[in-house]
Design a protein around this motif. Structure first.
Motif, PDB file in Angstrom:
ATOM      1  N   ASP A 181      14.809   2.164   7.426  1.00 22.65           N
ATOM      2  CA  ASP A 181      14.806   1.575   6.082  1.00 22.65           C
ATOM      3  C   ASP A 181      13.385   1.609   5.535  1.00 22.65           C
ATOM      4  O   ASP A 181      12.411   1.752   6.294  1.00 22.65           O
ATOM      5  N   VAL A 182      13.271   1.460   4.208  1.00 23.92           N
ATOM      6  CA  VAL A 182      11.955   1.499   3.571  1.00 23.92           C
ATOM      7  C   VAL A 182      11.119   0.313   4.039  1.00 23.92           C
ATOM      8  O   VAL A 182      11.635  -0.786   4.291  1.00 23.92           O
ATOM      9  N   LEU A 183       9.824   0.552   4.183  1.00 23.47           N
ATOM     10  CA  LEU A 183       8.809  -0.434   4.577  1.00 23.47           C
ATOM     11  C   LEU A 183       9.001  -0.954   5.999  1.00 23.47           C
ATOM     12  O   LEU A 183       8.315  -1.904   6.399  1.00 23.47           O
ATOM     13  N   GLU A 184       9.908  -0.355   6.758  1.00 22.54           N
ATOM     14  CA  GLU A 184      10.039  -0.743   8.159  1.00 22.54           C
ATOM     15  C   GLU A 184       8.809  -0.310   8.947  1.00 22.54           C
ATOM     16  O   GLU A 184       8.398  -0.974   9.891  1.00 22.54           O
ATOM     17  N   LEU A 185       8.223   0.808   8.543  1.00 23.58           N
ATOM     18  CA  LEU A 185       6.988   1.293   9.149  1.00 23.58           C
ATOM     19  C   LEU A 185       6.163   2.000   8.089  1.00 23.58           C
ATOM     20  O   LEU A 185       6.678   2.836   7.354  1.00 23.58           O
ATOM     21  N   VAL A 186       4.873   1.640   8.011  1.00 19.82           N
ATOM     22  CA  VAL A 186       3.943   2.259   7.057  1.00 19.82           C
ATOM     23  C   VAL A 186       2.795   2.874   7.840  1.00 19.82           C
ATOM     24  O   VAL A 186       2.219   2.231   8.738  1.00 19.82           O
ATOM     25  N   PHE A 208      -1.273   5.445   2.092  1.00 15.07           N
ATOM     26  CA  PHE A 208      -0.224   4.655   2.708  1.00 15.07           C
ATOM     27  C   PHE A 208       1.075   5.442   2.572  1.00 15.07           C
ATOM     28  O   PHE A 208       1.436   5.863   1.467  1.00 15.07           O
ATOM     29  N   ILE A 209       1.766   5.653   3.699  1.00 16.40           N
ATOM     30  CA  ILE A 209       2.965   6.493   3.725  1.00 16.40           C
ATOM     31  C   ILE A 209       4.122   5.681   4.285  1.00 16.40           C
ATOM     32  O   ILE A 209       4.024   5.145   5.415  1.00 16.40           O
ATOM     33  N   ASP A 210       5.198   5.582   3.515  1.00 15.97           N
ATOM     34  CA  ASP A 210       6.404   4.929   4.005  1.00 15.97           C
ATOM     35  C   ASP A 210       7.123   5.887   4.950  1.00 15.97           C
ATOM     36  O   ASP A 210       7.467   7.008   4.561  1.00 15.97           O
ATOM     37  N   ASP A 211       7.376   5.453   6.186  1.00 14.13           N
ATOM     38  CA  ASP A 211       7.943   6.346   7.192  1.00 14.13           C
ATOM     39  C   ASP A 211       9.360   6.782   6.843  1.00 14.13           C
ATOM     40  O   ASP A 211       9.745   7.928   7.118  1.00 14.13           O
ATOM     41  N   PHE A 212      10.155   5.909   6.234  1.00 17.14           N
ATOM     42  CA  PHE A 212      11.548   6.234   5.945  1.00 17.14           C
ATOM     43  C   PHE A 212      11.665   7.284   4.840  1.00 17.14           C
ATOM     44  O   PHE A 212      12.361   8.289   4.986  1.00 17.14           O
ATOM     45  N   ARG A 214       8.906   8.804   3.267  1.00 22.95           N
ATOM     46  CA  ARG A 214       7.714   9.657   3.276  1.00 22.95           C
ATOM     47  C   ARG A 214       7.036   9.716   1.906  1.00 22.95           C
ATOM     48  O   ARG A 214       6.275  10.642   1.631  1.00 22.95           O
ATOM     49  N   LYS A 215       7.293   8.717   1.067  1.00 18.41           N
ATOM     50  CA  LYS A 215       6.546   8.633  -0.185  1.00 18.41           C
ATOM     51  C   LYS A 215       5.126   8.153   0.123  1.00 18.41           C
ATOM     52  O   LYS A 215       4.904   7.341   1.025  1.00 18.41           O
ATOM     53  N   THR A 216       4.153   8.661  -0.655  1.00 19.84           N
ATOM     54  CA  THR A 216       2.736   8.405  -0.402  1.00 19.84           C
ATOM     55  C   THR A 216       2.095   7.704  -1.589  1.00 19.84           C
ATOM     56  O   THR A 216       2.388   8.021  -2.746  1.00 19.84           O
ATOM     57  N   TRP A 217       1.215   6.764  -1.288  1.00 14.91           N
ATOM     58  CA  TRP A 217       0.373   6.107  -2.285  1.00 14.91           C
ATOM     59  C   TRP A 217      -1.084   6.331  -1.897  1.00 14.91           C
ATOM     60  O   TRP A 217      -1.408   6.443  -0.708  1.00 14.91           O
ATOM     61  N   VAL A 218      -1.966   6.399  -2.879  1.00 17.26           N
ATOM     62  CA  VAL A 218      -3.377   6.664  -2.585  1.00 17.26           C
ATOM     63  C   VAL A 218      -4.253   5.739  -3.422  1.00 17.26           C
ATOM     64  O   VAL A 218      -3.919   5.392  -4.567  1.00 17.26           O
ATOM     65  N   TYR A 219      -5.360   5.305  -2.820  1.00 17.04           N
ATOM     66  CA  TYR A 219      -6.387   4.521  -3.503  1.00 17.04           C
ATOM     67  C   TYR A 219      -7.746   5.113  -3.145  1.00 17.04           C
ATOM     68  O   TYR A 219      -7.893   5.773  -2.108  1.00 17.04           O
ATOM     69  N   PHE A 220      -8.754   4.844  -3.974  1.00 17.40           N
ATOM     70  CA  PHE A 220     -10.085   5.403  -3.765  1.00 17.40           C
ATOM     71  C   PHE A 220     -11.079   4.287  -3.477  1.00 17.40           C
ATOM     72  O   PHE A 220     -11.025   3.213  -4.082  1.00 17.40           O
ATOM     73  N   LEU A 221     -12.001   4.564  -2.552  1.00 14.94           N
ATOM     74  CA  LEU A 221     -12.941   3.558  -2.072  1.00 14.94           C
ATOM     75  C   LEU A 221     -14.377   4.047  -2.204  1.00 14.94           C
ATOM     76  O   LEU A 221     -14.644   5.240  -2.110  1.00 14.94           O
ATOM     77  N   GLN A 222     -15.270   3.099  -2.395  1.00 15.37           N
ATOM     78  CA  GLN A 222     -16.691   3.413  -2.282  1.00 15.37           C
ATOM     79  C   GLN A 222     -17.157   3.286  -0.841  1.00 15.37           C
ATOM     80  O   GLN A 222     -17.959   4.076  -0.367  1.00 15.37           O
ATOM     81  N   GLU A 223     -16.649   2.269  -0.150  1.00 12.13           N
ATOM     82  CA  GLU A 223     -16.978   2.044   1.255  1.00 12.13           C
ATOM     83  C   GLU A 223     -15.699   1.758   2.032  1.00 12.13           C
ATOM     84  O   GLU A 223     -14.718   1.265   1.479  1.00 12.13           O
ATOM     85  N   GLU A 337      10.381  10.813  -3.486  1.00 11.98           N
ATOM     86  CA  GLU A 337      10.582   9.919  -4.626  1.00 11.98           C
ATOM     87  C   GLU A 337      12.031   9.451  -4.708  1.00 11.98           C
ATOM     88  O   GLU A 337      12.313   8.266  -4.944  1.00 11.98           O
ATOM     89  N   GLU A 338      12.987  10.360  -4.501  1.00 11.38           N
ATOM     90  CA  GLU A 338      14.395   9.982  -4.553  1.00 11.38           C
ATOM     91  C   GLU A 338      14.772   9.105  -3.363  1.00 11.38           C
ATOM     92  O   GLU A 338      15.562   8.154  -3.494  1.00 11.38           O
ATOM     93  N   ALA A 339      14.226   9.414  -2.189  1.00 16.67           N
ATOM     94  CA  ALA A 339      14.520   8.598  -1.012  1.00 16.67           C
ATOM     95  C   ALA A 339      13.995   7.179  -1.168  1.00 16.67           C
ATOM     96  O   ALA A 339      14.570   6.227  -0.635  1.00 16.67           O
ATOM     97  N   TRP A 340      12.898   7.024  -1.918  1.00 16.22           N
ATOM     98  CA  TRP A 340      12.317   5.687  -2.132  1.00 16.22           C
ATOM     99  C   TRP A 340      13.042   4.931  -3.239  1.00 16.22           C
ATOM    100  O   TRP A 340      13.421   3.765  -3.069  1.00 16.22           O
ATOM    101  N   SER A 341      13.248   5.572  -4.387  1.00 18.38           N
ATOM    102  CA  SER A 341      13.766   4.869  -5.566  1.00 18.38           C
ATOM    103  C   SER A 341      15.262   5.052  -5.789  1.00 18.38           C
ATOM    104  O   SER A 341      15.869   4.286  -6.551  1.00 18.38           O
ATOM    105  N   GLY A 342      15.854   6.093  -5.163  1.00 16.81           N
ATOM    106  CA  GLY A 342      17.260   6.377  -5.400  1.00 16.81           C
ATOM    107  C   GLY A 342      17.522   7.162  -6.658  1.00 16.81           C
ATOM    108  O   GLY A 342      18.675   7.418  -7.007  1.00 16.81           O
ATOM    109  N   ARG A 343      16.462   7.580  -7.356  1.00 17.22           N
ATOM    110  CA  ARG A 343      16.593   8.345  -8.595  1.00 17.22           C
ATOM    111  C   ARG A 343      16.057   9.759  -8.391  1.00 17.22           C
ATOM    112  O   ARG A 343      14.967   9.930  -7.836  1.00 17.22           O
ATOM    113  N   ARG A 344      16.811  10.747  -8.851  1.00 15.95           N
ATOM    114  CA  ARG A 344      16.368  12.133  -8.736  1.00 15.95           C
ATOM    115  C   ARG A 344      15.279  12.395  -9.770  1.00 15.95           C
ATOM    116  O   ARG A 344      15.496  12.225 -10.965  1.00 15.95           O
ATOM    117  N   PRO A 345      14.103  12.821  -9.353  1.00 11.67           N
ATOM    118  CA  PRO A 345      12.991  12.976 -10.310  1.00 11.67           C
ATOM    119  C   PRO A 345      13.127  14.237 -11.150  1.00 11.67           C
ATOM    120  O   PRO A 345      13.726  15.230 -10.737  1.00 11.67           O
TER     121      PRO A 345
END
Length: 468
Positions: A181-186, A208-212, A214-223, A337-345
């Motif tokens: 299921d979603v968010l079971e493992l990140v 950050f990648i949801d294992d179920f 495989r949708k990915t989120w990204v953030y940018f850091l200075q440190e 995207e579809e596996a996460w939201s249920g909507r076909r992009p």
């Protein structure tokens, strides 16, 4: 001199002059630029300071300029040879025609690009961040997205893909446990430091990648020490979207993940930690492979679009947007995207990263005789609006607009900056880019996760592309 504008790889729009011929006639020179050609031995050569003369019917190559560049020209028994003494090889051999001229048949690289862009398969290969043709066919044949035409696999090899994505052969890998299921493992990992830094001073990216799904989120850091702050943002976002909580977090043993503050936060919210063994990054393989895939696509986007490397955060954001709508072996017959939201992009809003884009200027932002559009470059889609995200290199501002006309076979001439100043559009939102030395200008002032909104593209009858 050349009369074919499509042959130029870049043009100085501000250059204007005239050329006189032997019969005392004159023609107007509208621009000056470079033409890249393939030689007969497979090398790429650049002919610089080529004049663009629209009235010219044939291309003219100056023998004097070739000699100034160190080439040796030999005419003997009706044959003209252009020889490169540095490489000790012949560049071209031309036979004399009946009218005692030496016509040389060359094909510019830019003309090849235009021919490829007109092919739907190549066009969508570029739009999809150089996704493999097999992946594109899987998307189309299994209707995993909407707006994608029929894809055929060409026989030619994409040079940008080979240069930017070449890797060693894979090692065999066994089966591993998968989330149900979603968010079971990140999965999470930090990549960097990246050189050069972005205009906002960012040096790292954290995924950050949801294992179920495989949708990915990204953030940018200075440190790296900002990892906990970004994890808190990610946690609040995804748990609100999914209506579920994060159960486990798998990372390496980097200091940013093993700090007392990070461990305390996870313990407080009941998040189980899965840390890799020391010096064993293979145990965090999902994140490691994803980072490699992202950087491969970023290198390809920046190279193909001729975009300065300081735009790497924008290229990363667009890569994540594309990869979340691309097939993956981990999820069968669905995109992440579809596996996460249920909507076909939908993907018909995709355009080639770094291509020229003309954004409409609203009536309230211009006078009666002012230009109705401004020339920008395409950087992706807005994270806060259903609109395109563009960048104006002249005003050094981010432009967010839904009314855009694209010129996907052309890119911005970063070496010869245009002198004409145009108005900028802040239809939805403007972000001031720090005043750095051009051409290295970019913006990554909005440091949020991509893939939040679902922009839907439309094409009106006039050919202008709009989102929403």
């Amino acid at each position: 001199m050349s009369g074919s504008k499509s042959s130029f790889s870049n043009l100085n729009e501000s250059f204007h002059s005239t050329v006189s011929f032997g019969d005392f006639s004159t023609v107007k020179v509208m621009r000056k630029g470079d033409v890249k050609i393939h030689t007969k031995n497979g090398l790429v050569k650049t002919i610089s300071n080529v004049l663009y003369v629209p009235d010219l019917k044939s291309n003219l190559l100056s023998a004097g300029q070739l000699q100034e560049k160190g080439y040796v020209i030999t005419i003997k028994k009706g044959t003209c040879e252009i020889y490169d003494p540095d490489r000790r090889s012949s560049i071209a051999t031309i036979q004399m025609s009946s009218n005692r001229l030496f016509p040389i048949e060359i094909e510019s690289i830019q003309s090849c690009l235009m021919a490829e862009v007109k092919d739907p398969s190549w066009l969508w290969h570029f739009r999809y961040g150089h996704l493999s043709f097999g992946g594109l066919r899987a998307l189309q044949q299994k209707t995993m997205v909407t707006g994608l035409p029929e894809i055929t696999v060409p026989s030619l090899v994409c040079e940008d893909c080979v240069v930017s994505k070449q890797h060693r052969s894979q090692f065999p890998k066994g089966k591993s446990w998968r989330a149900k299921d979603v968010l079971e493992l990140v999965h999470s990992d930090i990549c960097g430091p990246i050189n050069p830094s972005s205009n906002g001073g960012k040096r790292y990216l954290i995924t950050f990648i949801d294992d179920f799904s495989r949708k990915t989120w990204v953030y940018f850091l200075q440190e790296k020490s900002e990892a906990l702050t970004m994890f808190k943002r990610f946690k609040a976002l995804v748990e609100n979207e999914a209506g579920k909580t994060i159960k486990s977090l798998r990372t390496d043993r980097g200091g940013e993940y093993c700090s007392k503050e990070f461990e305390g936060f996870c313990m407080q919210h009941g998040i189980r930690r899965e840390l890799t063994a020391a010096y064993t990054p293979q145990q965090n393989g999902v994140s490691e492979r994803k980072n490699r895939t992202i950087l491969n696509m970023v290198r390809t986007l920046l190279t193909r679009g001729r975009v300065p490397r300081t735009f790497w955060p924008e290229a990363v954001n667009w890569s994540i947007h594309v990869l979340n709508r691309s097939p993956t072996f981990a999820v069968q017959n669905k995109t992440p995207e579809e596996a996460w939201s249920g909507r076909r992009p939908a993907v018909d809003h995709f355009r080639i990263f770094g291509c020229l884009a003309y954004a409409h200027i609203p009536d309230a932002k211009r006078k009666k005789l002012d230009d109705k559009a401004e020339k920008c470059i395409f950087l992706g889609v807005s994270e806060s609006s259903k609109a395109y995200k563009l960048f104006n290199p002249l005003t050094k501002k981010i432009v967010t607009s839904r009314d855009v006309i694209f010129e996907e076979e052309s890119t911005w001439d970063w070496d010869g900056q245009q002198s004409k100043q145009v108005l900028y559009d802040d239809d939805a939102k403007q972000e001031q880019v720090p005043a750095l030395v051009m051409p290295q200008n970019s913006s990554d002032t909005t440091q949020t996760a991509t893939g939040i909104s679902q922009p839907v593209a439309e094409v009106n009858e006039k050919g202008a592309q709009s989102v929403g």
